[in-house]
Design a protein around this motif. Structure first.
Motif: not given
Length: 78
Positions: A1-6, A52-53, A58-59
């Motif tokens: 699972x890929x995570x990104x900082x928002x 990521x998806x 979320x934003x």
């Protein structure tokens, strides 16, 4: 699972609060500390991450609401 900082915050409690808001909409999120506190009572910077998806949902959920769009655009009737 890929995570990104928002979002990065100055305090961990703020990131945890945002995480709870996303959890209410069933968006998985995690909070990562970005340092260590020198002593009790110091704030610890933190990063809020989502998959990521789920990034755009979320934003949108965490973005400010434009209640007065006309005032923001400075529209004047002629």
């Amino acid at each position: 699972m890929t995570w990104t900082t928002i979002r990065t915050t100055g305090t961990r409690w703020e990131a945890e609060w945002l995480q709870q808001m996303l959890a209410a909409h069933e968006i998985p999120a995690r909070v990562l500390s970005q340092g260590t506190a020198a002593h009790l009572g110091c704030s610890v910077p933190a990063a809020l991450q989502v998959r990521v998806q789920d990034q755009w949902a979320a934003l949108l959920l965490l973005s400010p609401i434009e209640e007065h769009l006309e005032e923001t655009l400075d529209v004047t009737p002629e």
